[in-house]
Design a protein around this motif. Structure first.
Motif, PDB file in Angstrom:
ATOM      1  N   ARG A 177      28.977  38.022  32.742  1.00 25.67           N
ATOM      2  CA  ARG A 177      29.974  38.877  33.383  1.00 25.67           C
ATOM      3  C   ARG A 177      30.771  38.172  34.462  1.00 25.67           C
ATOM      4  O   ARG A 177      31.767  38.718  34.933  1.00 25.67           O
ATOM      5  N   THR A 178      30.358  36.960  34.874  1.00 21.66           N
ATOM      6  CA  THR A 178      31.229  36.281  35.843  1.00 21.66           C
ATOM      7  C   THR A 178      32.458  35.716  35.138  1.00 21.66           C
ATOM      8  O   THR A 178      33.444  35.408  35.783  1.00 21.66           O
ATOM      9  N   GLU A 179      32.381  35.583  33.790  1.00 20.56           N
ATOM     10  CA  GLU A 179      33.575  35.078  33.101  1.00 20.56           C
ATOM     11  C   GLU A 179      34.747  36.044  33.255  1.00 20.56           C
ATOM     12  O   GLU A 179      35.889  35.639  33.146  1.00 20.56           O
ATOM     13  N   HIS A 180      34.461  37.313  33.539  1.00 18.15           N
ATOM     14  CA  HIS A 180      35.570  38.250  33.763  1.00 18.15           C
ATOM     15  C   HIS A 180      36.348  37.876  35.019  1.00 18.15           C
ATOM     16  O   HIS A 180      37.543  38.090  35.109  1.00 18.15           O
ATOM     17  N   PHE A 181      35.647  37.323  36.006  1.00 23.18           N
ATOM     18  CA  PHE A 181      36.347  36.848  37.208  1.00 23.18           C
ATOM     19  C   PHE A 181      37.078  35.545  36.902  1.00 23.18           C
ATOM     20  O   PHE A 181      38.261  35.391  37.164  1.00 23.18           O
ATOM     21  N   TYR A 182      36.308  34.602  36.348  1.00 19.27           N
ATOM     22  CA  TYR A 182      36.822  33.230  36.294  1.00 19.27           C
ATOM     23  C   TYR A 182      37.792  32.986  35.153  1.00 19.27           C
ATOM     24  O   TYR A 182      38.436  31.950  35.114  1.00 19.27           O
ATOM     25  N   SER A 183      37.918  33.937  34.213  1.00 19.36           N
ATOM     26  CA  SER A 183      38.971  33.770  33.222  1.00 19.36           C
ATOM     27  C   SER A 183      40.253  34.405  33.751  1.00 19.36           C
ATOM     28  O   SER A 183      41.278  34.386  33.098  1.00 19.36           O
ATOM     29  N   ARG A 184      40.165  34.984  34.942  1.00 16.59           N
ATOM     30  CA  ARG A 184      41.359  35.576  35.544  1.00 16.59           C
ATOM     31  C   ARG A 184      41.653  34.871  36.856  1.00 16.59           C
ATOM     32  O   ARG A 184      40.954  33.922  37.218  1.00 16.59           O
ATOM     33  N   ALA A 185      42.660  35.346  37.547  1.00 15.53           N
ATOM     34  CA  ALA A 185      43.100  34.607  38.735  1.00 15.53           C
ATOM     35  C   ALA A 185      42.243  34.936  39.948  1.00 15.53           C
ATOM     36  O   ALA A 185      42.714  35.452  40.952  1.00 15.53           O
ATOM     37  N   VAL A 186      40.939  34.666  39.845  1.00 11.69           N
ATOM     38  CA  VAL A 186      40.029  34.905  40.963  1.00 11.69           C
ATOM     39  C   VAL A 186      39.279  33.602  41.207  1.00 11.69           C
ATOM     40  O   VAL A 186      38.761  32.996  40.265  1.00 11.69           O
ATOM     41  N   SER A 187      39.235  33.156  42.466  1.00 11.20           N
ATOM     42  CA  SER A 187      38.613  31.861  42.731  1.00 11.20           C
ATOM     43  C   SER A 187      37.119  32.022  42.933  1.00 11.20           C
ATOM     44  O   SER A 187      36.617  33.101  43.212  1.00 11.20           O
ATOM     45  N   ARG A 188      36.400  30.914  42.784  1.00 10.82           N
ATOM     46  CA  ARG A 188      34.951  30.950  42.980  1.00 10.82           C
ATOM     47  C   ARG A 188      34.621  31.283  44.423  1.00 10.82           C
ATOM     48  O   ARG A 188      33.674  32.010  44.695  1.00 10.82           O
ATOM     49  N   LYS A 194      39.323  47.740  42.928  1.00  4.61           N
ATOM     50  CA  LYS A 194      40.175  46.740  42.287  1.00  4.61           C
ATOM     51  C   LYS A 194      40.215  45.432  43.082  1.00  4.61           C
ATOM     52  O   LYS A 194      40.684  44.423  42.590  1.00  4.61           O
ATOM     53  N   THR A 195      39.699  45.453  44.332  1.00  2.00           N
ATOM     54  CA  THR A 195      39.590  44.198  45.068  1.00  2.00           C
ATOM     55  C   THR A 195      38.265  43.531  44.693  1.00  2.00           C
ATOM     56  O   THR A 195      37.336  44.209  44.252  1.00  2.00           O
TER      57      THR A 195
END
Lengths: 535, 304
Positions: A379-390, A287-288
């Protein structure tokens, strides 16, 4: 009317068109390197004592393990073809095998996974046509490679490069490659993913190489289990045995018959290997961000860890033989023992470690490239549409690559040391070995830096990293022999690494490499934060 | 208060203008429909809202913050469902939902399990084994189980069966009842009609129509079917009458809303036996805009 293979000729055109760039690049690369190296041998080994020295070097067990058994000493005096074949053949075959694995993997299971075969099957096209077309395309590619390489080295008009020998040399490349194409096609039936297909076949390639290495040094019957064991037993340019070629082709045909049978009895999208039931909940580790990034590459990291450890252990295991070989051989001692206080075994060790570190760099680069393939698959949109920074995503990929670089080099050292300790009377300390592997870290980090730089700033030109990698590899492997000028050699970052044990560590060069990697990383991160993310 | 404020948004890819001066305002508790043909710029707009693409010019604010610079902060309150959820093939559906919830930081575990139940998903399968509809469910479950303030749904129901589509619509309405906002981009116009108070139509990178469905209807034509004692005469010549078809003694035609009064007065003189009026559907409105979008295509050689 039998329509099982209807439409095959159309599909051949489509598959060729779809892969024309890869096919041309592979063929061009392999043919050009083969011809360039072949033409350089005459100037490298001019007189008999050069050739004799070469023969003795090549007959030491470490070289046999790495490159195959070679020839009798007097054979090396007859034609430079022997030097050429002994030094180039096996590694060229491995390159051809990789080409076959990637091309067949892509035109079988990948096309099925992405649904392309489903579309084709809905047309009036035979059940086995797509598979048949992929096989025919790869067969033609291998045949072309055989003829072009064979004729190419024949027209160089070098002593001993007879028409038969030259064509045999080409045939070894083509037929050995084709076996791995056939193995890939078979695994494409067993596994239901392209990842699994390629992974399993690369596993077979590595196993074949290691079996052959152990077999060539120790018990020959082990080498006969491995297709690569047949590959190195033609005695090309001297004996010109054709039986390995015939064996390789028969073996391929048997595999292909089995492949067609399995393909005809299975459902579309299905494989024969079982799928397990998965977990309902994610562990707190994945989950991290870093945990997820690791999870995505876990299989790759473990497979390469095992592979690199085994590679190290294989060479470690022949160190005992090598030591004995050097002690028994006064002539070799005379030529090679003039460099410093270190023993010849140790000098060989540093050369081996250099090549194995370069190999260990491949999975490290792949880790960073994975980020781009994730972006390409939306699949990077799963990170960047959520509260995860580049920064946290790119940082996790970079951190994983750095950790991998350290792990691989330590495993490499550990494998070498463990096997060497068992086999050698006069063992080398673990600290010495681990130092000689870890000195390559800064160069690997520069490679990581360049890849991150490309991801952040030139995402469309990512393949530049492989071109640069191939260049570094060529410099290490044949740069000295092809007499590249110094400035060309120095373009390879790995040339800045001291060869331990033996050479001194230059602190300034080290700091420079480190600074260079940090600069690449910084510019890469800045670019990645500024650019558009497409998926 | 407006949740989303887009002013003069323009996005260029090289020389190609993907979005041309877009304006958009979404209020709290509003379900905002976003429609347009393929390639019109819907997904590009959404990716800019999500801070993945950088606007060439214009202002994009969500919760009063800048969509590009404060992306991470904004996303703590946003739930997004892509039109084609491409998931990690080696993880199970359940794992992916958990990871998505953790990435936002405020998931509701009970809600997760309840939604898995409602959407009838088996979370123990690997993602590569799911069909398109099932992958879509995973993205929807992760979105609705999060406690977001603003939901961005980009063609969220593609691949869902009608039963699941209904479940989806319920979920959207529940979210609305809690006072949250939704941006719904979809091709299923009946869905937009049912759920959205406000609608924008985008075409070739520009928003060509914004308003409530009623406002849009006002601007367009109503369908009428009339049966009268005496045959209607020369009705096709009246102002505001279009597409007249006479069949089985009934006359059907379309009428411009502003001419309604005059036409009804005229009709009544013929002794009306039957009069049916249907408001234009969103599809009628959409198709009219879409058909108007073809002037650039040369037709029949009349263009030089």
């Amino acid at each position: 009317m039998n329509t099982t293979f209807k439409g095959t000729s159309h599909l051949i055109k489509i598959i060729t068109r779809g892969h024309r760039f890869q096919i041309s690049a592979w063929l061009f690369g392999i043919v050009v390197v083969s011809i360039a190296v072949a033409s350089s041998y005459q100037s490298v080994y001019q007189n008999d004592s050069d050739k004799q020295a070469f023969a003795l070097t090549m007959q030491n067990p470490a070289m046999v393990a790495m490159l195959g058994p070679g020839y009798e000493t007097e054979d090396y005096l007859i034609t430079v073809g022997t030097q050429f074949a002994h030094e180039m053949l096996l590694f060229t075959v491995i390159a051809v095998a990789i080409m076959n694995i990637l091309l067949i993997g892509s035109s079988t299971r990948t096309d099925e996974e992405t649904g392309r075969i489903e579309v084709v099957r809905s047309l009036p096209i035979g059940r086995l046509s797509y598979l048949a077309a992929s096989i025919i395309v790869i067969a033609i590619v291998n045949l072309l490679l055989t003829l072009v390489t064979g004729l190419g080295i024949f027209v160089l008009n070098i002593d001993g490069f007879t028409f038969e020998s030259s064509i045999l040399y080409g045939s070894i490349l083509g037929s050995s490659g084709f076996v791995f194409g056939a193995i890939t096609a078979l695994f494409a039936q067993l596994s239901d993913t392209s990842r699994g297909t390629k992974g399993l076949t690369f596993g077979v390639l590595i196993t074949s190489y290691l079996l052959r290495a152990v077999g060539d040094v120790g018990s020959e019957h082990l080498a006969f289990i491995s297709p690569l064991g047949w590959t190195v037993r033609t005695g090309v340019f001297i004996d010109n045995n054709w039986w390995p070629i015939i064996t390789l082709i028969i073996f391929s045909v048997i595999l292909l018959v089995l492949t067609f049978y399995l393909n005809s009895i299975r459902d579309l999208d299905a494989g024969f290997l079982p799928n397990r039931i998965g977990k309902n909940h994610a562990s707190s580790f994945i989950k991290t961000t870093f945990g997820l990034v690791y999870q995505l590459q876990k299989v790759k990291v473990i497979a390469w860890s095992i592979g690199i450890f085994t590679l190290g252990a294989t060479f470690g295991a022949v160190m005992g033989d090598m030591e004995k070989y050097f002690t028994d051989n006064e002539f070799v001692q005379m030529i090679l023992s003039q460099v410093g206080d270190f023993s010849i075994t140790e000098q060989f060790l540093s050369m081996l470690i250099g090549i194995m570190s370069l190999i260990s760099t491949i999975p490290v680069i792949m880790t960073i490239l994975k980020l781009k393939s994730e972006e390409n698959s939306n699949r990077t949109e799963h990170f960047y549409s959520r509260a995860v920074s580049r920064n946290s995503v790119l940082g996790s990929f970079t951190l994983l690559a750095i950790i991998e670089s350290i792990i691989y080099l330590i495993l490499l050292a550990f494998g070498l040391w463990m096997a060497a300790t068992i086999m050698m009377e006069d063992s080398i300390s673990f600290v010495t070995i681990v130092q000689s592997t870890l000195v390559h870290l800064p160069a690997m980090w520069v490679m990581i830096g360049i890849t991150v730089f490309l991801i952040g700033n030139v995402p469309k030109g990512l393949n530049v990293i492989w071109i640069y990698y191939a260049f570094c590899y060529i410099v290490v492997y044949v740069g000295g022999m092809l007499k590249f000028p110094d400035w060309v050699m120095n373009l390879s970052i790995f040339e800045a690494i001291p060869k331990l044990p033996g050479e001194e560590v230059e602190v300034i060069a080290y700091v420079m490499l480190f600074v260079l990697s940090v600069i690449f990383l910084l510019v890469g991160f800045i670019g990645y934060n500024k650019r558009d993310i497409y998926g | 208060m407006s949740l989303v404020e887009v002013k003069g948004l323009t996005k260029k890819f090289g020389n190609f203008t993907a979005l041309n001066s877009i304006n958009m305002t979404i209020k709290e508790g509003e379900i905002y429909g976003f429609i347009g043909p393929n390639g019109a710029g819907k997904s590009t707009t959404i990716r800019i809202l999500l801070g993945m693409l950088k606007a060439t010019s214009g202002e994009v604010k969500i919760f009063g913050k800048d969509a590009w610079n404060d992306a991470v902060e904004i996303h703590k309150q946003i739930a997004y469902v892509p039109g084609d959820a491409n998931l990690w093939p080696n993880l199970t559906g359940g794992e992916v939902i958990d990871i998505f919830l953790k990435m936002r930081g405020n998931g509701n575990k009970n809600k997760r399990n309840e939604l898995i139940e409602r959407f009838n998903l088996d979370p123990t399968k690997k993602c590569r084994a799911y069909s398109k509809g099932n992958r879509q469910k995973i993205a929807l479950i992760a979105a609705f189980a999060s406690e977001a303030k603003f939901y961005i749904l980009d063609e969220p129901t593609s691949g869902l069966d009608p039963l699941m589509e209904k479940t989806f619509q319920q979920c959207v309405l529940e979210v609305k009842d809690e006072g949250k906002s939704v941006l719904l981009s979809s091709h299923i116009l009946s869905e937009i009609e049912k759920l959205c108070e406000k609608i924008s139509i985008i075409r070739e990178g520009a928003i060509i129509e914004t308003g409530t469905l009623n406002e849009m209807r006002h601007l367009t034509r109503t369908n009428l079917v009339v049966k009268s004692k005496q045959p209607l005469q020369s009705i096709e010549n009246m102002k505001g009458i279009h597409n007249v078809v006479v069949q089985n003694g009934e006359t059907s035609f379309q009428i411009d809303s502003e001419e309604m009064d005059a036409v009804i007065k005229y009709l009544s003189e013929y002794g009306i036996l039957k009069l049916e009026s249907t408001p234009p559907t969103l599809e009628d409105i959409f198709l009219r805009h879409y058909e108007n979008s073809k002037p650039s295509v040369p037709s029949g050689g009349s263009n030089p």
